[in-house]
Design an enzyme around this catalytic site. Structure first.
Site, short mmCIF file in Angstrom:
data_model
loop_
_atom_site.label_atom_id
_atom_site.label_comp_id
_atom_site.label_asym_id
_atom_site.label_seq_id
_atom_site.Cartn_x
_atom_site.Cartn_y
_atom_site.Cartn_z
N THR B 151 0.82 -1.21 0.00
CA THR B 151 0.00 0.00 0.00
C THR B 151 0.86 1.27 0.00
O THR B 151 1.87 1.35 0.69
CB THR B 151 -0.90 -0.01 1.25
OG1 THR B 151 -1.70 -1.19 1.19
CG2 THR B 151 -1.79 1.20 1.30
N GLY B 190 2.96 -2.82 8.69
CA GLY B 190 3.20 -3.05 10.10
C GLY B 190 4.68 -3.30 10.34
O GLY B 190 5.37 -3.85 9.48
N GLU B 433 -6.40 -5.27 4.28
CA GLU B 433 -6.38 -6.45 3.40
C GLU B 433 -7.62 -6.53 2.52
O GLU B 433 -8.25 -7.58 2.40
CB GLU B 433 -6.26 -7.73 4.23
CG GLU B 433 -4.87 -8.01 4.72
CD GLU B 433 -3.83 -7.96 3.63
OE1 GLU B 433 -4.07 -8.56 2.58
OE2 GLU B 433 -2.81 -7.28 3.80
#
Lengths: 667, 667
Positions: B151, B190, B433
């Site tokens: 992303t 993350g 997701e």
């Protein structure tokens, strides 16, 4: 200003005059000017109010300290302005409150809200004239800061069960306040943690060996000079919450704390010097303050929802993602019908609820007049209406704000978007000042009573439709118009109440007690009360629009009419199961409704940005990377991230302490 | 242990063996023992893991430091255990992952999740054998910590639009990674902020002057010794979020960063030394990792929902509020039908989704086998299924957890309840997701394709009902049984897809392009995909229950059967508008369904606490003042509040600085 091109383009094609709508929303040209004047005063103190590390990176304690600092500044500005504007006149109290709440610059609330929202109003409605003279001027000038302590650790909904006691001692002419258990500790009062020095405390009044139920007392909590808690008082804050962390919610426990007799608020009930209890004329008179607070909550919810939809709509105009057609550039996500479906109902809801709340407010003032004249006729209706409107508005605005947040994808999860905090405030409103389910059941109780007396009672205006619909009802020809849908909703509400009543009757016949039957039917009763509330909101929105629209320019009238239609169609489709079950609507009708809904979304599409611009929320209040007026979304996201103290160092110390040993197998 | 009396009483009257259900949920007696063994190891380090100031009072930066400290300990425990248990065998990878995720002791996630949930699986599915040999052992042992960067600030859903480039330079046999714009910065990965030192980066591959679309590259981000970002790399964290603040989400930008050719993951496509691009056999093969992650998300959502319902159900048994009958003591709020309505569907949902996900997992493994044999037949179906299941599970669990939170009233707003954090995790899952709306539209696309080929295509198992239902459908006699309702839902799904297709056809006939017609129908398409998913979940739940229930004791079988019924009835009533519109259900049928639903709630009431006890979540993992096993709700609320650093001093310094001057009019 360097405005994002797509956003500028939206503004260029807007079909109506944004300022005209802003002035309507504010309540007139002068109100808009007034608001802008306060905004200027706030911007003049920009550095002190908005400088430093963003609040999201602070510790819980630092947040509180920031809250006091900034809110004292804001309070001063609003206070000065109000004094200049109306010489401390209390008649427009809601204006003062609204202004104050509108200018909360923290996204987690203000510790002064309770003082104005509960402490002062309760004082106004429950203190006698002498007490008001003694306390109000100081409270109004913030020489003292108050809180309102009703809820206990073990008691919220069921206030008759409160455990705190206030026992009259005729020998010293004092009340003795006491918290006999852990569960009797007051818990939740805003500002009570470390801010307020006075507090209205609700406690069971005992005198001459008899308990007379709950009453309100004014209690000094902290020393005015040192702010130290007074003897016998254990006070503190209740800890971190999902949101509203700047409210400074507190707990308080009393160990035989003595207060003078005249600290019982005595407008309604009194205790004489010798301990004689003098009953209130009417126990329902206290409903006034509750209704007031609930109306304020509806306005405040609209306020927060308008922030959320402003952010999500502007972001949807700036964000480009995916192709509607292959080989074309990526499109603005606001062009997706699914996105319009999530956002435009939010815009319509702001107007629908605001118009409804305004009408409720006017009714409230009328009824207050009647009360003074001894006429209590409309009090139960007003109370029932305030209950369901608070419940439905807070639930709807919370759901729509959350929908708007999700419609921003991952970025809506960033606190710098302002959306998580906005949603957290609206979520809180679903349980505070009356849990929504409990409130809807109160409305249901009123409706069932009305239903059972349908043949004999004189019906007050908001339930009059129950009788008219009954005589027409199910066999009515369905009409796919706003009026037709409203009529449909009336039929639904009427039939649901009727079904609840038969269902309970059946259960009682089969051997259940009245109470068991009520409980077993309560899921349906909640739904019936919601249906009633939908009738009220949709029809008020429609009626008020018709009333005010004659003063609109044709362009504004057109777009507002679309919002009324959108709102009605949305709820018709959302509650289709009710319409299918209780009215004569056909499958073809439902398909047409769906198609008209989709067309209405499309018709509103070009004006979406104009509609949220009209809420006219300045960037410093909105505080959103995604929603700022200039649409510099990505730049702002990055700028805010760089303010994180974690980003001040390239390597955090935890690497050396923990991560490196782990990675090198030396743990 | 000093257990709350009401809670003990609930446990005494539970009709089934709680341990039997726990072992079923864990997947067998041995799994339960295994879990309890790890729990013991964790409890042995209790002080280091759970001591100090509660995380809710820490600053953003302190939270991160706490996260690294505690998660390194947990990771070490799980790693050691796994090594002992299966010698680093990867076949039960999901077990490892599930174990790890189950033992996250922070309520805001762990920075190591991405390493196991994305970095390793992507590596497994996209790196060739030599690359796996080189990198996997180090990754598996956590000698390196990885993240997965796909992303970008400006691109989430539409991955074809990613802007990061990887241009091959044949002269040096390197790729040059570059971020040409602000919007091309990777955003969200993350662990990337300050934890990971390696990263899989998705970028547009350019070679010999041609772009070949997005590919994955392994990139070193930080020096292994010093942890300093490497030259040309700008990396940091993205800032505070609504929840999951311990995940350490980061951003990264590349300024012409060079990486060796073999850092392109080459299992499917390759770039030869001279820059020649060798295409992948099948571009759909990468779907595997996506399906994997989505199944894991469903399991994880169930995990979080089971926490929320454990907390809310135990609290509802402890909390006493209001009277069901006048003059009786206050009742447990779990006795209110409205409360049962909010909570029990949550319990049923945990089981329904877990059984569905388990079946999806098995299907996934079967299909993986078939893929290795070159059979791609079921890949589109599996992908469509994973999409809608991820969307519906995350949306349902988020809504039900939030419902549970609100069912605790104000106390559910306290962070010490653990509920806000749990809800925030589930909220995140609705957009990460794959945004839920986008995923449902992908399922819809598959369904429309199947529908259009209904006469000719060979139908895969999960859509076979479309053909059988079509031949029966609307005129079928309605049956008020679980099987009847499932059949009803099949009819609904079939008719909705059919209606979408006609609606689009009509729009195209009237002059719209294919794409415009799709967009204008997309709100209905999303609803159709949801309906399909409801068919799958309810029928899987029912089928799996029938299959496994023969091994249950009669008592457990009875209560599980009630849960299957409750789940089916709940959704039948929730989707009544569809049943009314598309099936032959009558008004009387709907009334009976409502009554049976109410009766089922009552039948489950005595076992509610036993049902959540069976999830067997230890207090240290649950971390909830309201949900602890002993039910000492009020004492714990007070104990946690007293840990607030604000409560360490009776008067905060802000009083002297700001409050006092305000109150004394000296500002």
């Amino acid at each position: 200003m360097n405005v994002n091109k797509d956003l500028q383009n939206e503004r260029n094609k807007c079909s109506f005059n944004v300022r005209e709508l802003t002035e309507f929303i504010d309540g007139g040209k002068n109100r808009t000017l007034e608001r802008k004047h306060i905004e200027k005063l706030i911007l003049a103190q920009k550095d002190e109010l908005f400088g430093g590390t963003p609040e999201d990176y602070l510790s819980h304690k630092e947040k509180y300290e920031r809250a006091i600092q900034t809110n004292v500044i804001i309070l001063k500005i609003v206070q000065d302005f109000m004094r200049d504007a109306n010489g401390g006149d209390l008649t427009n109290y809601r204006d003062v409150l609204t202004t104050l709440l509108n200018f909360v610059v923290s996204r987690e609330g203000t510790p002064f809200a309770l003082h104005f929202m509960m402490f002062l109003p309760v004082f106004l409605s429950q203190a006698d004239e002498e007490q008001q003279m003694e306390w109000l001027p100081r409270a109004w000038n913030c020489n003292i800061i108050g809180s309102y302590a009703q809820t206990e650790l073990g008691h919220g909904t069921f206030i008759r069960g409160l455990e705190t006691t206030a026992t009259y001692d005729a020998a010293t002419k004092e009340f003795v306040l006491h918290s006999p258990t852990v569960t009797s500790y007051k818990w939740w009062p805003g500002a009570l943690g470390h801010t307020a020095n006075y507090c209205v405390v609700v406690a069971q009044l005992h005198t001459k060996g008899q308990c007379h139920g709950i009453h309100s007392f004014i209690v000094q909590v902290r020393d005015e000079e040192t702010h130290m808690p007074l003897a016998g008082i254990r006070v503190g804050e209740i800890g971190a919450k999902m949101g509203l962390n700047m409210i400074n919610n507190g707990f308080i426990g009393f160990n035989h704390v003595r207060i003078p007799r005249r600290h019982l608020l005595m407008k309604h009930a009194q205790v004489l010097e010798d301990g004689t209890y003098v009953k209130s004329r009417n126990s329902k008179l206290n409903y006034g303050a509750m209704v007031f607070v609930r109306v304020v909550i509806v306005f405040d919810s609209v306020n927060y929802l308008s922030k959320a939809v402003t952010i999500a709509t502007r972001f949807a105009a700036v964000r480009r993602q995916s192709q509607l057609k292959a080989n074309e550039p990526e499109c603005q996500i606001i062009d997706f019908l699914t996105q319009q479906h999530k956002l435009f109902i939010g815009i319509a809801t702001c107007h629908a609820l605001k118009m409804t709340a305004t009408k409720l407010w006017d009714t409230f003032n009328e009824v207050q007049q009647q009360l003074r004249g001894g006429n209590l006729e409309r009090l139960p209706e007003l109370h029932a209406l305030a209950c369901c409107l608070k419940a439905v508005s807070t639930a709807d605005t919370a759901a729509l704000a959350e929908g708007g947040r999700r419609a921003c994808g991952g970025h809506g999860y960033m606190r710098s978007s302002g959306l998580p905090q906005t949603c957290a405030v609206l979520d809180a409103a679903c349980t505070f000042e009356g849990d929504n389910t409990v409130l809807l059941l109160q409305t249901a109780r009123f409706l069932v009573k009305v239903w059972r007396g349908l043949d004999t009672l004189k019906l007050t205006p908001t339930v009059a439709y129950l009788r008219t619909t009954l005589t027409e009802g199910f066999n009515d020809k369905w009409e796919n118009t706003v009026e037709g849908i409203i009529k449909g909703f009336q039929t639904v509400s009427m039939r649901k109440i009727s079904e609840c009543v038969s269902c309970m009757a059946k259960r009682i016949m089969s051997g259940m007690s009245q109470e068991e039957a009520w409980n077993m039917t309560s899921v349906q009763l909640v739904a019936a009360a919601e249906s009633h509330c939908r009738v009220i909101i949709i029809s008020y929105f429609h009626e008020e629009f018709v009333k005010v629209s004659s003063s609109f320019s044709p362009a504004l009238r057109r777009v507002m009419k679309l919002l009324v239609e959108l709102y009605t169609l949305y709820w018709a489709l959302d509650k289709l199961q009710d319409l299918l079950k209780y009215t004569s609507i056909s499958r073809t009708d439902t398909e047409q409704l769906q198609e008209r809904y989709e067309d209405t979304l499309n018709a509103l599409r070009p004006d979406a940005v104009g509609l949220v611009d009209a809420f006219d929320i300045m960037d410093e209040i909105l505080q959103s990377t995604l929603g700022a007026y200039d649409g510099r979304v990505y730049e702002r996201l990055m700028e805010e991230a760089l303010k994180s103290p974690l980003n001040a160092e390239p390597v955090n110390r935890s690497f050396h302490q923990y991560l490196k040993p782990l990675m090198q197998g030396k743990l």
